[in-house]
Design a protein around this motif. Structure first.
Motif, PDB file in Angstrom:
ATOM      1  N   LYS A 172       7.438 -25.267  30.268  1.00 25.55           N
ATOM      2  CA  LYS A 172       7.372 -23.968  30.936  1.00 25.55           C
ATOM      3  C   LYS A 172       5.907 -23.533  31.112  1.00 25.55           C
ATOM      4  O   LYS A 172       5.520 -23.049  32.177  1.00 25.55           O
ATOM      5  N   GLN A 173       5.092 -23.731  30.082  1.00 23.05           N
ATOM      6  CA  GLN A 173       3.684 -23.351  30.165  1.00 23.05           C
ATOM      7  C   GLN A 173       2.925 -24.251  31.142  1.00 23.05           C
ATOM      8  O   GLN A 173       2.075 -23.786  31.890  1.00 23.05           O
ATOM      9  N   ALA A 174       3.253 -25.539  31.140  1.00 20.12           N
ATOM     10  CA  ALA A 174       2.588 -26.471  32.065  1.00 20.12           C
ATOM     11  C   ALA A 174       2.923 -26.114  33.514  1.00 20.12           C
ATOM     12  O   ALA A 174       2.044 -26.151  34.385  1.00 20.12           O
ATOM     13  N   GLU A 175       4.174 -25.769  33.769  1.00 20.37           N
ATOM     14  CA  GLU A 175       4.578 -25.383  35.128  1.00 20.37           C
ATOM     15  C   GLU A 175       3.911 -24.094  35.551  1.00 20.37           C
ATOM     16  O   GLU A 175       3.573 -23.923  36.731  1.00 20.37           O
ATOM     17  N   LYS A 177       0.958 -23.138  34.808  1.00 21.70           N
ATOM     18  CA  LYS A 177      -0.454 -23.402  35.108  1.00 21.70           C
ATOM     19  C   LYS A 177      -0.637 -24.111  36.445  1.00 21.70           C
ATOM     20  O   LYS A 177      -1.742 -24.203  36.943  1.00 21.70           O
ATOM     21  N   GLN A 178       0.458 -24.606  37.021  1.00 22.05           N
ATOM     22  CA  GLN A 178       0.331 -25.323  38.301  1.00 22.05           C
ATOM     23  C   GLN A 178       0.255 -24.393  39.465  1.00 22.05           C
ATOM     24  O   GLN A 178       0.646 -23.332  39.544  1.00 22.05           O
TER      25      GLN A 178
END
Length: 178
Positions: A172-175, A177-178
């Motif tokens: 969820k955090q990686a998405e 940041k995109q």
């Protein structure tokens, strides 16, 4: 003990078996084998989806196995520090207070680090519980001790839930940041 075998590994094996059966059916011209192979692949996808099913609540994770696990305290505290830091940074920006703004940035970054440490802790301890539960359940099954087997299966399920909760938050955090 969980009776709905929602193993990721099992889903991969079933999917490969279905693909082979489907291909063989195509080669020999057997519609029955093609249909059966596709059905196995579809079942494998459902197993995979069930294996990864989690409900993430603030501070907790629940899974399709029925296990519920509490997040590592650093995850919640880190999230709080990120929110408080962002608020300080916003207020400092609105009122032109660079000291408050910088303090907010620092607290936000510290919160991100703290939350990441908690996620890593949950992921690693979850993986360890899954492995210990799998091994213990297998050994208890060999000795015929159904009570211990169920206990170890519970340990496996809780570890899997804990690991999936950390994975959910990391993705969820990686998405975001995109």
């Amino acid at each position: 003990m969980s009776t709905d075998n929602t193993s990721t590994l099992k889903s991969y094996v079933d999917s490969a078996t279905g693909a082979v059966q489907n291909a063989v059916g195509s080669i020999i011209g057997s519609n029955g084998d093609q249909i059966e192979g596709q059905a196995k692949k579809d079942k494998a996808q459902a197993e995979y989806d069930a294996s990864h099913a989690t409900a993430k609540l603030p501070g907790f994770t629940a899974s399709s196995s029925g296990a519920v696990t509490k997040d590592h305290p650093d995850r919640n505290a880190g999230s709080y520090n990120q929110t408080a830091g962002s608020a300080k940074e916003f207020v400092g920006g609105v009122f032109g207070n660079e000291s408050l703004k910088q303090s907010g940035r620092e607290q936000n970054l510290q919160g991100q680090e703290q939350e990441a440490k908690g996620q890593i802790n949950d992921y690693v301890s979850g993986a360890a519980d899954r492995a210990a539960g799998t091994l213990g359940s297998g050994l208890a099954g060999l000795t015929g001790d159904r009570v211990k087997q169920a206990e170890y299966q519970g340990q496996h399920d809780a570890g899997k839930t804990q690991q999936r909760g950390a994975e959910y938050d990391i993705v969820k955090q990686a998405e975001a940041k995109q």
